[in-house]
Design a protein around this motif. Sequence first.
Motif, PDB file in Angstrom:
ATOM      1  N   ARG A  61      41.939  45.371  31.185  1.00 34.02           N
ATOM      2  CA  ARG A  61      43.289  44.901  30.857  1.00 34.02           C
ATOM      3  C   ARG A  61      43.397  44.498  29.390  1.00 34.02           C
ATOM      4  NH1 ARG A  61      46.574  44.311  35.186  1.00 34.02           N
ATOM      5  NH2 ARG A  61      45.582  44.428  37.215  1.00 34.02           N
ATOM      6  N   HIS A  62      42.363  43.850  28.868  1.00 35.79           N
ATOM      7  CA  HIS A  62      42.365  43.449  27.459  1.00 35.79           C
ATOM      8  C   HIS A  62      42.355  44.674  26.546  1.00 35.79           C
ATOM      9  CE1 HIS A  62      41.489  41.258  23.788  1.00 35.79           C
ATOM     10  NE2 HIS A  62      40.474  42.088  23.592  1.00 35.79           N
ATOM     11  N   THR A  63      41.533  45.669  26.901  1.00 36.87           N
ATOM     12  CA  THR A  63      41.376  46.858  26.062  1.00 36.87           C
ATOM     13  C   THR A  63      42.595  47.775  26.126  1.00 36.87           C
ATOM     14  OG1 THR A  63      38.987  46.765  26.407  1.00 36.87           O
ATOM     15  CG2 THR A  63      39.878  48.847  25.604  1.00 36.87           C
ATOM     16  N   LEU A  64      43.181  47.938  27.300  1.00 35.44           N
ATOM     17  CA  LEU A  64      44.232  48.936  27.486  1.00 35.44           C
ATOM     18  C   LEU A  64      45.628  48.370  27.734  1.00 35.44           C
ATOM     19  CD1 LEU A  64      42.265  51.424  29.752  1.00 35.44           C
ATOM     20  CD2 LEU A  64      42.608  51.530  27.285  1.00 35.44           C
ATOM     21  N   GLY A  65      45.733  47.049  27.935  1.00 34.12           N
ATOM     22  CA  GLY A  65      47.012  46.463  28.320  1.00 34.12           C
ATOM     23  C   GLY A  65      48.143  46.732  27.346  1.00 34.12           C
ATOM     24  N   ALA A  66      47.927  46.499  26.064  1.00 34.41           N
ATOM     25  CA  ALA A  66      48.996  46.681  25.076  1.00 34.41           C
ATOM     26  C   ALA A  66      49.426  48.144  25.002  1.00 34.41           C
ATOM     27  CB  ALA A  66      48.541  46.176  23.708  1.00 34.41           C
ATOM     28  N   MET A  67      48.458  49.056  25.053  1.00 37.49           N
ATOM     29  CA  MET A  67      48.788  50.476  25.004  1.00 37.49           C
ATOM     30  C   MET A  67      49.611  50.889  26.226  1.00 37.49           C
ATOM     31  SD  MET A  67      47.514  53.814  26.224  1.00 37.49           S
ATOM     32  CE  MET A  67      46.135  53.140  27.051  1.00 37.49           C
ATOM     33  N   HIS A  68      49.244  50.397  27.401  1.00 37.14           N
ATOM     34  CA  HIS A  68      50.011  50.723  28.607  1.00 37.14           C
ATOM     35  C   HIS A  68      51.424  50.143  28.541  1.00 37.14           C
ATOM     36  CE1 HIS A  68      47.298  52.980  31.197  1.00 37.14           C
ATOM     37  NE2 HIS A  68      46.325  52.268  30.661  1.00 37.14           N
ATOM     38  N   ARG A  69      51.565  48.952  27.970  1.00 36.93           N
ATOM     39  CA  ARG A  69      52.916  48.373  27.803  1.00 36.93           C
ATOM     40  C   ARG A  69      53.755  49.235  26.869  1.00 36.93           C
ATOM     41  NH1 ARG A  69      49.910  43.772  28.172  1.00 36.93           N
ATOM     42  NH2 ARG A  69      49.688  43.509  25.932  1.00 36.93           N
ATOM     43  N   ARG A  70      53.165  49.719  25.767  1.00 33.95           N
ATOM     44  CA  ARG A  70      53.916  50.584  24.841  1.00 33.95           C
ATOM     45  C   ARG A  70      54.337  51.878  25.537  1.00 33.95           C
ATOM     46  NH1 ARG A  70      49.722  48.897  21.460  1.00 33.95           N
ATOM     47  NH2 ARG A  70      48.726  50.955  21.573  1.00 33.95           N
ATOM     48  N   MET A  71      53.423  52.452  26.320  1.00 34.48           N
ATOM     49  CA  MET A  71      53.759  53.684  27.038  1.00 34.48           C
ATOM     50  C   MET A  71      54.869  53.439  28.053  1.00 34.48           C
ATOM     51  SD  MET A  71      49.916  55.265  27.556  1.00 34.48           S
ATOM     52  CE  MET A  71      50.437  56.512  28.707  1.00 34.48           C
ATOM     53  N   LEU A  72      54.798  52.315  28.761  1.00 32.03           N
ATOM     54  CA  LEU A  72      55.846  51.989  29.732  1.00 32.03           C
ATOM     55  C   LEU A  72      57.184  51.764  29.035  1.00 32.03           C
ATOM     56  CD1 LEU A  72      56.436  51.567  32.722  1.00 32.03           C
ATOM     57  CD2 LEU A  72      55.851  49.161  32.420  1.00 32.03           C
ATOM     58  N   ASP A  73      57.167  51.140  27.869  1.00 32.86           N
ATOM     59  CA  ASP A  73      58.399  50.943  27.101  1.00 32.86           C
ATOM     60  C   ASP A  73      59.034  52.289  26.745  1.00 32.86           C
ATOM     61  OD1 ASP A  73      58.112  48.202  27.215  1.00 32.86           O
ATOM     62  OD2 ASP A  73      57.362  48.007  25.147  1.00 32.86           O
ATOM     63  N   VAL A  74      58.212  53.253  26.314  1.00 27.09           N
ATOM     64  CA  VAL A  74      58.740  54.571  25.970  1.00 27.09           C
ATOM     65  C   VAL A  74      59.346  55.229  27.200  1.00 27.09           C
ATOM     66  CG1 VAL A  74      58.118  56.909  25.210  1.00 27.09           C
ATOM     67  CG2 VAL A  74      57.194  54.913  24.005  1.00 27.09           C
ATOM     68  N   ALA A  75      58.610  55.214  28.320  1.00 26.18           N
ATOM     69  CA  ALA A  75      59.110  55.839  29.547  1.00 26.18           C
ATOM     70  C   ALA A  75      60.348  55.118  30.073  1.00 26.18           C
ATOM     71  CB  ALA A  75      58.009  55.863  30.610  1.00 26.18           C
ATOM     72  N   SER A  76      60.409  53.806  29.897  1.00 28.04           N
ATOM     73  CA  SER A  76      61.568  53.037  30.358  1.00 28.04           C
ATOM     74  C   SER A  76      62.819  53.345  29.547  1.00 28.04           C
ATOM     75  CB  SER A  76      61.281  51.535  30.286  1.00 28.04           C
ATOM     76  OG  SER A  76      60.243  51.194  31.166  1.00 28.04           O
ATOM     77  N   GLY A  77      62.647  53.908  28.362  1.00 23.62           N
ATOM     78  CA  GLY A  77      63.782  54.278  27.524  1.00 23.62           C
ATOM     79  C   GLY A  77      64.511  55.522  28.005  1.00 23.62           C
ATOM     80  N   LEU A  78      63.950  56.220  28.989  1.00 22.40           N
ATOM     81  CA  LEU A  78      64.592  57.414  29.540  1.00 22.40           C
ATOM     82  C   LEU A  78      65.617  57.007  30.583  1.00 22.40           C
ATOM     83  CD1 LEU A  78      61.400  59.589  30.187  1.00 22.40           C
ATOM     84  CD2 LEU A  78      62.974  59.786  28.254  1.00 22.40           C
ATOM     85  N   ASP A  79      66.745  57.711  30.593  1.00 27.73           N
ATOM     86  CA  ASP A  79      67.676  57.467  31.694  1.00 27.73           C
ATOM     87  C   ASP A  79      67.169  58.252  32.903  1.00 27.73           C
ATOM     88  OD1 ASP A  79      68.688  60.173  31.669  1.00 27.73           O
ATOM     89  OD2 ASP A  79      70.203  59.625  30.184  1.00 27.73           O
ATOM     90  N   GLN A  80      67.836  58.075  34.042  1.00 26.35           N
ATOM     91  CA  GLN A  80      67.346  58.678  35.292  1.00 26.35           C
ATOM     92  C   GLN A  80      67.243  60.199  35.189  1.00 26.35           C
ATOM     93  OE1 GLN A  80      69.594  57.512  38.732  1.00 26.35           O
ATOM     94  NE2 GLN A  80      68.067  58.320  40.156  1.00 26.35           N
ATOM     95  N   GLU A  81      68.242  60.821  34.616  1.00 24.29           N
ATOM     96  CA  GLU A  81      68.227  62.286  34.503  1.00 24.29           C
ATOM     97  C   GLU A  81      67.095  62.751  33.578  1.00 24.29           C
ATOM     98  OE1 GLU A  81      71.053  65.958  32.974  1.00 24.29           O
ATOM     99  OE2 GLU A  81      72.000  64.046  33.508  1.00 24.29           O
ATOM    100  N   GLN A  82      66.925  62.094  32.447  1.00 23.70           N
ATOM    101  CA  GLN A  82      65.849  62.452  31.531  1.00 23.70           C
ATOM    102  C   GLN A  82      64.481  62.275  32.200  1.00 23.70           C
ATOM    103  OE1 GLN A  82      66.966  59.644  28.497  1.00 23.70           O
ATOM    104  NE2 GLN A  82      67.675  61.272  27.113  1.00 23.70           N
TER     105      GLN A  82
END
Length: 174
Positions: free
Chosen positions: A124-145
């Motif tokens: 979690r310490h090693t990968l947590g921030a990277m996973h949060r950034r990836m989730l932020d990018v994916a969360s920026g998509l609307d449902q259709e995208q």
Amino acid sequence: MDADGHAKGYWYGKDPGQKELAVGVLNALRDYRVSEQAMRKRTRSSMLMGEKDLLALRYLFEAEADGRVMKPKDLGDRLGITSASMTTLIDRLVDSGHIRREPHPTDRRALILRPTPTSDQEVRHTLGAMHRRMLDVASGLDQEQAHVVMDFLRHMSEALDTIDHEPADGYGPS
């Protein structure tokens, strides 16, 4: 080469009718894979682990989260390695404090593998921030995208998983 360092036409021919946008998408996908591979290499280096070690931890974390137990044979099958290689991997992960062997809850002859709380914290310490950034990018998509991206990636996986016995006409080094 284009401005991003991509070779034009190597795999997709020099047909002027070629869809530039499709080639751009494939180049972007390659760029993502290069970034992902570099991230995995940095992770392995910082945690002093090999690729199979990290995958083993991932599978053990997933099993624990789902309330399943994982026997060494199950993990070896999932990793696609022999029992001898599995024994070496388990010994290495036990010695490093990342996993522990425990008695199976219902089969007294069997052992199960569990990740240690310390390994969970380290991952979690090693990968947590990277996973949060990836989730932020994916969360920026609307449902259709999101559905378009998921369908695209599923179809790309199918294209990669298909084994061709003969080269397709028009593709390959030109």
